[in-house]
Design an enzyme around this catalytic site. Structure first.
Site, PDB file in Angstrom:
ATOM      1  N   CYS A 150      -7.780 -24.648  15.973  1.00 30.27           N
ATOM      2  CA  CYS A 150      -8.864 -25.534  16.414  1.00 30.27           C
ATOM      3  C   CYS A 150      -8.337 -26.946  16.661  1.00 30.27           C
ATOM      4  CB  CYS A 150      -9.987 -25.529  15.379  1.00 30.27           C
ATOM      5  SG  CYS A 150     -10.771 -23.907  15.258  1.00 30.27           S
ATOM      6  N   GLN A 161     -11.323   7.109  -6.082  1.00 29.39           N
ATOM      7  CA  GLN A 161     -11.944   7.767  -4.926  1.00 29.39           C
ATOM      8  C   GLN A 161     -13.293   8.345  -5.347  1.00 29.39           C
ATOM      9  OE1 GLN A 161     -11.125   7.761  -1.806  1.00 29.39           O
ATOM     10  NE2 GLN A 161      -9.054   6.901  -1.868  1.00 29.39           N
ATOM     11  N   HIS A 210      -7.053 -18.891  13.477  1.00 25.61           N
ATOM     12  CA  HIS A 210      -8.353 -19.450  13.080  1.00 25.61           C
ATOM     13  C   HIS A 210      -9.084 -18.485  12.139  1.00 25.61           C
ATOM     14  CE1 HIS A 210     -12.404 -20.946  13.063  1.00 25.61           C
ATOM     15  NE2 HIS A 210     -12.779 -19.725  13.378  1.00 25.61           N
ATOM     16  N   ASP A 242      -8.118  -6.837   1.089  1.00 21.83           N
ATOM     17  CA  ASP A 242      -7.177  -6.957   2.207  1.00 21.83           C
ATOM     18  C   ASP A 242      -7.844  -6.334   3.412  1.00 21.83           C
ATOM     19  OD1 ASP A 242      -6.735  -4.002   1.453  1.00 21.83           O
ATOM     20  OD2 ASP A 242      -5.632  -4.224   3.316  1.00 21.83           O
ATOM     21  N   ASP A 289       0.856  -1.168   0.000  1.00 19.08           N
ATOM     22  CA  ASP A 289       0.000   0.000   0.000  1.00 19.08           C
ATOM     23  C   ASP A 289       0.904   1.233   0.000  1.00 19.08           C
ATOM     24  OD1 ASP A 289      -2.115   1.659   0.093  1.00 19.08           O
ATOM     25  OD2 ASP A 289      -2.763   1.138   2.113  1.00 19.08           O
ATOM     26  N   CYS A 338     -13.837 -26.722  12.232  1.00 16.52           N
ATOM     27  CA  CYS A 338     -12.683 -26.155  11.526  1.00 16.52           C
ATOM     28  C   CYS A 338     -11.445 -27.045  11.687  1.00 16.52           C
ATOM     29  CB  CYS A 338     -12.408 -24.764  12.099  1.00 16.52           C
ATOM     30  SG  CYS A 338     -10.944 -23.981  11.427  1.00 16.52           S
ATOM     31  N   ASP A 375      -2.803   8.253  -3.009  1.00 18.23           N
ATOM     32  CA  ASP A 375      -4.051   8.946  -3.346  1.00 18.23           C
ATOM     33  C   ASP A 375      -4.479   9.769  -2.143  1.00 18.23           C
ATOM     34  OD1 ASP A 375      -4.536   6.794  -1.683  1.00 18.23           O
ATOM     35  OD2 ASP A 375      -6.535   6.411  -2.467  1.00 18.23           O
ATOM     36  N   GLY A 377       0.426   3.937   1.604  1.00 18.13           N
ATOM     37  CA  GLY A 377       0.404   4.680   2.858  1.00 18.13           C
ATOM     38  C   GLY A 377      -0.676   5.731   2.902  1.00 18.13           C
ATOM     39  N   CYS A 404      -8.229 -25.809  11.243  1.00 16.71           N
ATOM     40  CA  CYS A 404      -7.026 -24.974  11.343  1.00 16.71           C
ATOM     41  C   CYS A 404      -6.204 -25.426  12.557  1.00 16.71           C
ATOM     42  CB  CYS A 404      -7.394 -23.501  11.471  1.00 16.71           C
ATOM     43  SG  CYS A 404      -7.823 -22.973  13.141  1.00 16.71           S
ATOM     44  N   PHE A 410      -3.949   5.580   3.090  1.00 11.87           N
ATOM     45  CA  PHE A 410      -4.948   5.341   4.127  1.00 11.87           C
ATOM     46  C   PHE A 410      -4.363   5.585   5.517  1.00 11.87           C
ATOM     47  CE2 PHE A 410      -7.254   2.548   7.063  1.00 11.87           C
ATOM     48  CZ  PHE A 410      -8.551   2.984   6.850  1.00 11.87           C
ATOM     49  N   GLY A 435     -11.184   4.613  -0.215  1.00 15.07           N
ATOM     50  CA  GLY A 435     -12.074   5.528   0.500  1.00 15.07           C
ATOM     51  C   GLY A 435     -13.316   4.831   0.994  1.00 15.07           C
TER      52      GLY A 435
HETATM   53 ZN   LIG Z   1     -10.092 -22.976  13.257  1.00 12.08          ZN
END
Ligand SMILES: [Zn+2]
Length: 384
Positions: free
Chosen positions: A313, A193, A340, A270, A92, A308, A146, A94, A310, A96, A220
């Site tokens: 978990c 924007q 998770h 993101d 990015d 899950c 921007d 920067g 992961c 934002f 934005g």
């Molecule tokens: Zn999980």
């Protein structure tokens, strides 16, 4: 190799499937990029990213400029070395972060005066400096600097932001050409924007598209305007963006915003939200958010999400133990729940890609809205 986007299925304003080809490999879209703001994920090992389905990561050029500095990052092998991640990376600009530091009134014609986040004093963060910083950090995709206003409902502020965003885009496009354009190995994405205003979004998108960038972001949004206004910003931007190029909705990452963004033709996202929510004890599941600090989990022996697979978990640490651990500021609970959540979001992206391919996306969208945004589900059902 230059960056290429391959649209496999879909149209301008409906859910689409694609593939983003970069010098560091390909990314299936729609994709979610986890955020390593300062060049590091919080509590997540680099080798845990691929198994959970991450194909592209994001970090922030302004923060890396501030510390450890571009020269140090270069000595560490660029952002890929810094993150210990050999897949695609987007940085990015920067914009934002600068504006979230309250710098909107410090904008001048050539840049924005912002306080150094570590050492104090002023940094004059200009389009040229944002460009050069990213050229030095060497991500696969660099974002333009921007103007990201924090008041997307104020027409005058948004109109000024559009004008300056387009002026700065021209400067950065020229710098990119001088550096060899696509042959520099780095792609450049512009940012639309215009807040919630259709005419401003259209004007901004058209002017940026004329300059022919490698991809386009919608910026934005997610600055406190609410879900509906955010989606208006998307609907007002997408029709003017090239069908065959990637569209990236910046800073968006709740389950409901992801499915609604994908439904409107967004390819990339993101957000710090999934990891941050995990650090504060909120787990994302198909049943909605679980606030693990809630007293009802005190003696709950189940893992975070029994459905899950992961590592968080599979560790089988019970919800009740996580709750106690959060309260006593143990290190492990924030890590396990962040892990998770990132896993949940990556799996959600994968489920959306599968559903788009087999024609069941509408059903998946309803299921997610049922748990995360019932008002929107009711609206869709009324209009069906
Ligand atoms: Zn999980």
């Amino acid at each position: 190799m230059t960056l290429q986007f391959e649209l496999l299925q879909g149209e301008a304003q409906s859910a689409r499937l694609g593939r983003l080809h970069t010098p560091h490999g390909s990314v299936q879209t729609p994709a979610f990029m986890p955020v390593a703001t300062r060049g590091m994920m919080r509590g997540i090992f680099p080798q845990q990213l691929r198994p959970m389905g991450v194909e592209m990561a994001l970090c922030n050029s302004f923060h890396l400029y501030a510390r450890p500095g571009v020269e140090v990052v270069q000595k560490l092998g660029g952002v890929h070395g810094m993150l210990a991640w050999d897949g695609p990376i987007l940085t990015d600009s920067g914009g934002f972060q600068v504006f979230s530091l309250g710098a909107l009134n410090q904008v001048h014609k050539d840049g924005v005066e912002v306080e150094h986040p570590i050492y104090g004093g002023k940094i004059n963060w200009t389009p040229k400096l944002a460009f050069e910083t990213q050229a030095g950090l060497a991500p696969d995709v660099a974002m333009l600097l921007d103007i990201c206003p924090d008041k997307p409902l104020d027409q005058k502020i948004c109109a000024d932001a559009v004008q300056r965003t387009v002026e700065w885009a021209r400067i950065q496009r020229d710098l990119h050409d001088q550096r060899g354009g696509a042959s520099s190995g780095q792609a450049q994405f512009a940012i639309v924007q215009g807040g919630v205003f259709g005419d401003l979004r259209e004007q901004c998108a058209k002017q940026l598209v004329e300059m022919e960038f490698d991809g386009y972001a919608i910026g934005g949004v997610s600055v406190g305007e609410g879900h509906e206004a955010m989606m208006k910003g998307v609907e007002h931007s997408c029709p003017y963006l090239p069908l065959q190029q990637a569209r990236y909705l910046m800073g968006v990452g709740t389950p409901q915003d992801l499915v609604e963004g994908v439904a409107r033709g967004i390819d990339m996202f993101d957000c710090v939200f999934p990891a941050r929510a995990g650090r504060f004890g909120t787990a994302l599941t198909d049943q909605g958010r679980l606030h693990l600090l809630n007293a009802k989990f005190k003696d709950d022996a189940r893992p975070i999400d029994p459905e899950c697979d992961c590592e968080g978990c599979l560790s089988k640490v019970p919800r009740g133990a996580l709750r106690a651990g959060f309260k006593s500021k143990e290190l492990l609970p924030p890590i396990l729940v962040s892990l998770h959540n990132l896993h949940y979001i990556q799996k959600l992206m994968q489920r959306m890609r599968t559903a788009i391919a087999d024609g069941s996306f509408a059903q998946l969208r309803m299921n997610i809205l049922r748990s995360y945004l019932p008002a929107r589900l009711a609206e869709l059902e009324r209009n069906a």
